[in-house]
Design an enzyme around this catalytic site. Structure first.
Site, PDB file in Angstrom:
ATOM      1  CD  GLU A 285       2.046 -10.258  13.803  1.00 20.17           C
ATOM      2  OE1 GLU A 285       1.778 -10.981  14.775  1.00 20.17           O
ATOM      3  OE2 GLU A 285       3.126 -10.328  13.209  1.00 20.17           O
ATOM      4  CG  HIS A 306      11.803  19.279  15.170  1.00 15.74           C
ATOM      5  ND1 HIS A 306      12.154  20.602  15.123  1.00 15.74           N
ATOM      6  CD2 HIS A 306      11.331  19.058  16.434  1.00 15.74           C
ATOM      7  CE1 HIS A 306      11.929  21.162  16.308  1.00 15.74           C
ATOM      8  NE2 HIS A 306      11.429  20.239  17.116  1.00 15.74           N
ATOM      9  CE  LYS A 421       6.643 -16.584  10.213  1.00 19.98           C
ATOM     10  NZ  LYS A 421       6.085 -17.130  11.450  1.00 19.98           N
TER      11      LYS A 421
HETATM   12  O1  PA5 Z   1       2.308 -12.770  17.245  1.00 22.39           O
HETATM   13  C1  PA5 Z   1       2.833 -13.755  16.742  1.00 22.39           C
HETATM   14  O2  PA5 Z   1       2.471 -14.906  17.041  1.00 22.39           O
HETATM   15  C2  PA5 Z   1       4.000 -13.648  15.769  1.00 22.39           C
HETATM   16  O3  PA5 Z   1       4.257 -12.357  15.378  1.00 22.39           O
HETATM   17  C3  PA5 Z   1       5.251 -14.259  16.402  1.00 22.39           C
HETATM   18  O4  PA5 Z   1       5.518 -13.596  17.601  1.00 22.39           O
HETATM   19  C4  PA5 Z   1       6.492 -14.174  15.515  1.00 22.39           C
HETATM   20  O5  PA5 Z   1       6.197 -14.608  14.218  1.00 22.39           O
HETATM   21  C5  PA5 Z   1       7.609 -15.045  16.098  1.00 22.39           C
HETATM   22  O6  PA5 Z   1       7.183 -16.374  16.188  1.00 22.39           O
HETATM   23  P1  PA5 Z   1       7.912 -17.463  17.064  1.00 22.39           P
HETATM   24  O7  PA5 Z   1       7.903 -17.041  18.472  1.00 22.39           O
HETATM   25  O8  PA5 Z   1       7.124 -18.704  16.832  1.00 22.39           O
HETATM   26  O9  PA5 Z   1       9.329 -17.594  16.533  1.00 22.39           O
END
Ligand code: PA5
Length: 432
Positions: A285, A306, A421
């Site tokens: 990310e 394996h 989303k």
């Molecule tokens: O790194 C990030 O910000 C995202 O991957 C969030 O951790 C993930 O989408 C979960 O979001 P939230 O904590 O707002 O529910």
């Protein structure tokens, strides 16, 4: 505290990476003066020094109350950065079996998928147990944990009554906004705050991870002190002296100059599997933007030798390996004597299983790196304990930030994740 070691000699050499010394120093200076891209999310950098002791005490106090009330299971509800680090830390130190004796309470995870079967089975699992809920969401609006929370909350309220249930629900979320913040306020849940300047995937050393860690009985003060000590080493701008930056530059060079498109992170300890999942989110990310970045992939050896071993040895030359080994295992075992020796293993008597695991590492290193020409970066952890976990988290958080800046992308946003989303909200006709 024993330190993390890094060996890049099977991937590049110091002369080569030192070409980047000035660039690294410049990026570092910009980070330190909060002038770099996404600087509003650099809070992780000074987190180990800034943690408020009152917050730690509050986490320990609430965890103790749950222990005293004989809570058997903590249901941690969250996804992405609000889940992976929590499971990573617990497994790293305690292992991945559900209820070893050292654990003060079992932890299960929910809200990390939209599988109805998975959710139904987890609801069933806690039905006749004393359970508490820690719902974690920074935005407070993520669909997966919101649905799971609604279902677990109903089960808890139906079992012990709405008024009692509020004492067993802990919300970890933003300080001021989001549906979860609102819900927690309206219902009087206990609350922990995820600081504004720390993004989800950098949040494991905030109450996101620390509170569940305290619930299972981990020593969160030791974890923070491990992070703090390591952070001193990784907060220096000189590439020659900073192992986290050396790792970042090595992988950058392998991508830019030698055309590798994937980094496979490998550990020889199954306990570390979820830490590798956390790492995948951290790097995937943070870097995967503007058509750049290495595809983060993971494997557990010797297990996956394996399955994936053949590809790594002789398949397309698309990846390099970053291998994590552990100097001192949590527990070691000696190979037992067997006078019949029908399995012909008596030649290994008096050797330990960890020693043999190390032999597998050495043998694979030679096979993949020398014979298969797969570049190799080696990271050695002293142990799998709280201090080491805090330290390796700081190592990779520092490294990924440098790495993303070398790629000239913002390490701290994730615009691509939003696409699915908003598609979901459109398809489900979510009211605005
Ligand atoms: O790194 C990030 O910000 C995202 O991957 C969030 O951790 C993930 O989408 C979960 O979001 P939230 O904590 O707002 O529910």
């Amino acid at each position: 505290m024993k330190k993390i070691k890094l060996d890049i000699s099977r991937a590049t050499d110091m002369t080569n990476i030192m070409k980047y010394a000035k660039k690294v120093q410049d990026i570092h200076n910009k980070m330190e003066s909060y002038e770099s891209l996404g600087n509003e999310f650099l809070g992780w950098k000074d987190l180990p020094n800034n943690i408020d002791i009152h917050d730690i005490k509050k986490m320990e106090l609430i965890a103790n109350q749950l222990h005293q009330n004989k809570i058997e299971v903590l249901v941690v509800i969250g996804i992405g950065g609000s889940y992976l680090g929590v499971k990573a830390g617990i497994d790293f130190i305690l292992g991945n079996l559900p209820t070893p004796q050292e654990r003060k309470m079992e932890v299960i995870f929910a809200g990390e998928s939209l599988s109805s079967t998975d959710l139904a089975q987890k609801l069933k699992y806690v039905e006749n147990k004393k359970f508490a809920i820690n719902v974690i969401s920074k935005s407070g609006t993520t669909t997966e944990p919101a649905i799971a929370f609604r279902m677990f909350k109903k089960l808890l309220e139906d079992t012990i009554g709405k008024n009692n249930a509020k004492d067993y629900i802990i919300a970890t979320t933003d300080a001021n906004k989001g549906s979860l913040f609102q819900l927690a306020n309206d219902n009087g849940y206990k609350k922990f705050v995820i600081p504004d300047n720390i993004g989800g995937r950098f949040s494991v050393l905030t109450p996101v991870g620390l509170f569940p860690f305290a619930c299972v009985g981990l020593n969160i003060k030791k974890m923070i002190s491990g992070a703090k000590l390591a952070n001193e080493d990784y907060s220096i701008g000189s590439l020659e002296d900073n192992l986290a930056y050396q790792y970042a530059v090595t992988r950058f060079l392998l991508w830019k100059e030698r055309g590798f498109v994937s980094e496979m992170i490998v550990a020889y300890e199954p306990n570390v599997n979820f830490f590798l999942e956390w790492w995948k989110q951290l790097f995937g990310e943070s870097e995967g933007k503007l058509n750049k970045g290495l595809l983060p992939h993971s494997a557990i050896f010797s297990t996956d030798l394996h399955s994936l071993g053949q590809f790594i040895q002789e398949g397309s030359k698309v990846l390099f390996e970053t291998v994590i080994t552990v100097k001192k295992p949590i527990i070691d075992l000696e190979i037992v004597d067997d006078k019949d020796n029908l399995d012909n293993l008596n030649y290994l008597i008096n050797r330990s299983v960890h020693e043999i695991n190390n032999v597998a590492f050495q043998a694979t290193l030679d096979a993949h790196s020398s014979i298969g020409q797969v570049p190799n970066i080696h990271i050695e952890l002293p142990e799998l304990n709280e201090e080491s976990f805090g330290a390796i988290v700081m190592f990779f958080e520092r490294a990924v930030s440098m790495s993303a800046y070398l790629l000239e992308v913002n390490p701290f946003n994730q615009p691509g994740v939003e696409v699915y989303k908003s598609n979901m909200f459109r398809i489900m006709k979510k009211p605005s």
